[in-house]
Design an enzyme around this catalytic site. Structure first.
Site, PDB file in Angstrom:
ATOM      1  N   THR A  74       0.894  -1.124   0.024  1.00 21.05           N
ATOM      2  CA  THR A  74      -0.078   0.116  -0.100  1.00 21.05           C
ATOM      3  C   THR A  74       0.960   1.351  -0.035  1.00 21.05           C
ATOM      4  O   THR A  74       2.135   1.220   0.447  1.00 21.05           O
ATOM      5  CB  THR A  74      -0.927   0.046   1.150  1.00 21.05           C
ATOM      6  OG1 THR A  74      -0.009   0.022   2.620  1.00 21.05           O
ATOM      7  CG2 THR A  74      -1.848  -1.090   1.083  1.00 21.05           C
ATOM      8  N   THR A 181      -4.883  12.645   1.535  1.00 19.17           N
ATOM      9  CA  THR A 181      -3.887  12.781   2.307  1.00 19.17           C
ATOM     10  C   THR A 181      -3.665  11.243   3.001  1.00 19.17           C
ATOM     11  O   THR A 181      -4.548  10.599   3.236  1.00 19.17           O
ATOM     12  CB  THR A 181      -4.385  13.693   3.605  1.00 19.17           C
ATOM     13  OG1 THR A 181      -5.493  13.298   4.425  1.00 19.17           O
ATOM     14  CG2 THR A 181      -4.602  15.084   2.806  1.00 19.17           C
ATOM     15  N   ALA A 212     -11.090   9.247  -1.485  1.00 16.71           N
ATOM     16  CA  ALA A 212     -10.629   7.956  -1.782  1.00 16.71           C
ATOM     17  C   ALA A 212      -9.358   7.803  -1.185  1.00 16.71           C
ATOM     18  O   ALA A 212      -8.334   7.497  -1.710  1.00 16.71           O
ATOM     19  CB  ALA A 212     -10.552   7.940  -3.344  1.00 16.71           C
ATOM     20  N   ARG A 214      -8.290   8.434   3.076  1.00 19.08           N
ATOM     21  CA  ARG A 214      -8.170   7.777   4.305  1.00 19.08           C
ATOM     22  C   ARG A 214      -9.582   8.200   5.141  1.00 19.08           C
ATOM     23  O   ARG A 214      -9.894   9.239   5.014  1.00 19.08           O
ATOM     24  CB  ARG A 214      -7.226   8.023   5.153  1.00 19.08           C
ATOM     25  CG  ARG A 214      -5.914   7.252   4.974  1.00 19.08           C
ATOM     26  CD  ARG A 214      -5.872   5.817   5.041  1.00 19.08           C
ATOM     27  NE  ARG A 214      -4.697   5.070   4.840  1.00 19.08           N
ATOM     28  CZ  ARG A 214      -4.764   4.258   3.594  1.00 19.08           C
ATOM     29  NH1 ARG A 214      -5.384   4.385   2.603  1.00 19.08           N
ATOM     30  NH2 ARG A 214      -3.584   3.569   3.643  1.00 19.08           N
ATOM     31  N   ASP A 238     -15.338   6.385  -0.924  1.00 14.40           N
ATOM     32  CA  ASP A 238     -14.655   4.993  -0.765  1.00 14.40           C
ATOM     33  C   ASP A 238     -14.055   4.452   0.490  1.00 14.40           C
ATOM     34  O   ASP A 238     -13.869   3.368   0.572  1.00 14.40           O
ATOM     35  CB  ASP A 238     -13.618   5.051  -2.042  1.00 14.40           C
ATOM     36  CG  ASP A 238     -12.924   3.622  -2.260  1.00 14.40           C
ATOM     37  OD1 ASP A 238     -13.622   2.693  -2.226  1.00 14.40           O
ATOM     38  OD2 ASP A 238     -11.830   3.527  -1.799  1.00 14.40           O
ATOM     39  N   GLU A 243     -14.202   1.751   9.043  1.00 14.91           N
ATOM     40  CA  GLU A 243     -14.393   0.441   8.349  1.00 14.91           C
ATOM     41  C   GLU A 243     -13.643  -0.726   9.322  1.00 14.91           C
ATOM     42  O   GLU A 243     -13.121  -0.660  10.324  1.00 14.91           O
ATOM     43  CB  GLU A 243     -12.958   0.500   7.376  1.00 14.91           C
ATOM     44  CG  GLU A 243     -13.469   1.504   6.038  1.00 14.91           C
ATOM     45  CD  GLU A 243     -12.332   1.663   5.345  1.00 14.91           C
ATOM     46  OE1 GLU A 243     -11.313   0.571   5.142  1.00 14.91           O
ATOM     47  OE2 GLU A 243     -12.439   2.432   4.535  1.00 14.91           O
ATOM     48  N   HIS A 260     -13.746   0.765  -0.196  1.00  9.32           N
ATOM     49  CA  HIS A 260     -12.178   1.003   0.221  1.00  9.32           C
ATOM     50  C   HIS A 260     -11.606   0.231  -1.118  1.00  9.32           C
ATOM     51  O   HIS A 260     -10.514  -0.617  -0.968  1.00  9.32           O
ATOM     52  CB  HIS A 260     -11.600   0.399   1.379  1.00  9.32           C
ATOM     53  CG  HIS A 260     -10.245   1.211   1.689  1.00  9.32           C
ATOM     54  ND1 HIS A 260      -9.892   1.528   3.001  1.00  9.32           N
ATOM     55  CD2 HIS A 260      -9.260   1.546   0.739  1.00  9.32           C
ATOM     56  CE1 HIS A 260      -8.704   2.169   2.843  1.00  9.32           C
ATOM     57  NE2 HIS A 260      -8.538   2.068   1.605  1.00  9.32           N
ATOM     58  N   GLY A 263      -8.301   1.963  -5.350  1.00 11.27           N
ATOM     59  CA  GLY A 263      -6.904   1.396  -5.938  1.00 11.27           C
ATOM     60  C   GLY A 263      -7.024   0.197  -6.341  1.00 11.27           C
ATOM     61  O   GLY A 263      -5.695  -0.412  -6.386  1.00 11.27           O
ATOM     62  N   TYR A 264      -7.849  -0.570  -6.448  1.00 10.14           N
ATOM     63  CA  TYR A 264      -8.158  -2.027  -6.475  1.00 10.14           C
ATOM     64  C   TYR A 264      -8.012  -2.548  -8.068  1.00 10.14           C
ATOM     65  O   TYR A 264      -8.541  -3.399  -8.509  1.00 10.14           O
ATOM     66  CB  TYR A 264      -9.181  -2.654  -5.893  1.00 10.14           C
ATOM     67  CG  TYR A 264      -9.034  -3.358  -4.662  1.00 10.14           C
ATOM     68  CD1 TYR A 264      -8.186  -2.518  -3.762  1.00 10.14           C
ATOM     69  CD2 TYR A 264      -9.299  -4.659  -4.177  1.00 10.14           C
ATOM     70  CE1 TYR A 264      -8.008  -3.362  -2.546  1.00 10.14           C
ATOM     71  CE2 TYR A 264      -9.579  -4.999  -2.840  1.00 10.14           C
ATOM     72  CZ  TYR A 264      -8.427  -4.270  -1.942  1.00 10.14           C
ATOM     73  OH  TYR A 264      -8.392  -4.938  -0.816  1.00 10.14           O
TER      74      TYR A 264
END
Length: 379
Positions: A74, A181, A212, A214, A238, A243, A260, A263-264
């Protein structure tokens, strides 16, 4: 003697890291695990730990283990106690930029969906990017190639660089706000609840907020409150403050929601896995025997008949945020524990998604826009 052969390493990798077994099997045995449920007992005889953002890596997890290398596939590292790793002489690596293009393309897809539904031209809006690092910086470049007006906010960079706006100015002038951020809770510029009640009240009329980055960067309770007070605001989330629990009432107030997965992309995931492979090679002082292209899918999508499609229609061929929106909303009525499991299952079983560059367009009527978005054009 090759230290990789004698002895071989025991490696544990998050089950959502594609190609982990293929890429790391050179070093030894690779065992896959469920990221959120990893325990210290599982690591007692492990040498290398490879994680994603849902695994908290700290003293409680690692103490007593023989782990000597931790890698997270990540960009963000707020789930890792880096000070503990340093104190224990455990080598640490992350994968900055691995999925940055995928996140950028998620944001662009959402913006074009908003523009289509609410009938505005994307280039007629002012964009505010909060956090101009790997993702925010790439988003800035694509915005500028598209001819968009962009405002930037990044207090750490603003201390030594010009061209940045303060947060109040950005909130008051930007029509579309994009948050990228890292999550920090201390230092000179903490980002947790960066957007709380007072800043959110400064959003200009008809603003769109896209997070998208944190989840806890936005106070989710405050966002719901301002959303209930102002029907003109639009949200796309997202990431979520708590979570894998999603605030159902807030989700209901959002235009787009997802678990989340910004970025997948398959490309980004494999790129992240490979970056950790490079870091482990450096740690072990051995040569990298394979290149990234050895693991990326060879076949390129080619839509030679699609030159007449709009940019949005071409984007949707690659990624449609409405699919993820429907899948997540279908889980929100589940009781707490079941919802948590469903959130993780959506991530674990995520469909194959490529990046815009995997699509080649022939005879495009809008070539400049498509190139700026990241598509390939046929010769």
């Amino acid at each position: 003697m090759d230290k990789l052969l004698n002895p071989k390493l025991k490696i544990m990798a998050d089950e959502n890291m594609p190609m982990a077994e293929a890429i790391f099997s050179r070093f030894g045995d690779v065992e896959l695990y469920a990221g959120r449920g990893l325990t210290a007992e599982q690591l007692s005889d492990v040498d290398v730990l490879l994680v994603r953002s849902i695994t908290q890596v700290n003293q409680a997890l690692l103490e007593g283990s023989r782990v000597q290398f931790v890698g997270t596939a990540t960009i963000g590292t707020d789930h890792v106690d880096k000070q503990f790793l340093q104190d224990q002489n455990i080598t640490f690596a992350n994968a900055p930029g691995c999925n940055a293009d995928a996140v950028v393309e998620y944001v662009l897809s959402v913006i074009y969906q908003f523009a289509d539904k609410y009938q505005f031209e994307p280039k007629d809006r002012t964009y505010g990017i909060i956090g101009v690092g790997n993702v925010g910086g790439r988003l800035q470049k694509r915005f500028e190639k598209l001819g968009f007006n962009v405002l930037l906010n990044d207090p750490p960079r603003a201390e030594s660089e010009e061209g940045f706006s303060d947060l109040d100015t950005l909130l008051e002038q930007a029509d579309i706000l994009c948050l990228h951020t890292p999550l920090t809770v201390d230092g000179n510029h903490p980002t947790k609840h960066l957007l709380s009640t007072n800043p959110l009240q400064k959003l200009r009329k008809n603003s769109i907020v896209i997070n998208a980055g944190r989840g806890p960067v936005i106070d989710n309770a405050a966002l719901l409150q301002i959303g209930q007070q102002r029907s003109d605001l639009l949200f796309a989330l997202d990431v979520w403050e708590h979570e894998p629990i999603v605030h159902a009432e807030l989700a209901d107030r959002c235009e787009f929601v997802s678990p989340h997965i910004a970025g997948y992309s398959l490309d980004g995931k494999i790129r992240g896995t490979y970056m950790l492979y490079q870091a482990l090679c450096e740690h072990l002082q051995v040569e990298c025997e394979e290149s990234l292209t050895d693991f990326l899918p060879k076949a390129e999508l080619s839509y030679k008949e699609q030159g007449s499609l709009t940019a949005l229609e071409l984007m949707t061929l690659i990624y449609d945020p409405q699919v993820d929106d429907k899948l997540l909303r279908a889980t929100l009525d589940l009781p707490g524990k079941e919802q948590e499991l469903a959130f993780d299952q959506l991530r674990k079983q995520y469909r194959v998604r490529r990046e815009f560059a995997s699509l080649t367009v022939a005879d495009a009527k809008n070539p400049k826009e498509l190139l700026a978005l990241g598509f390939q054009l046929a010769d």
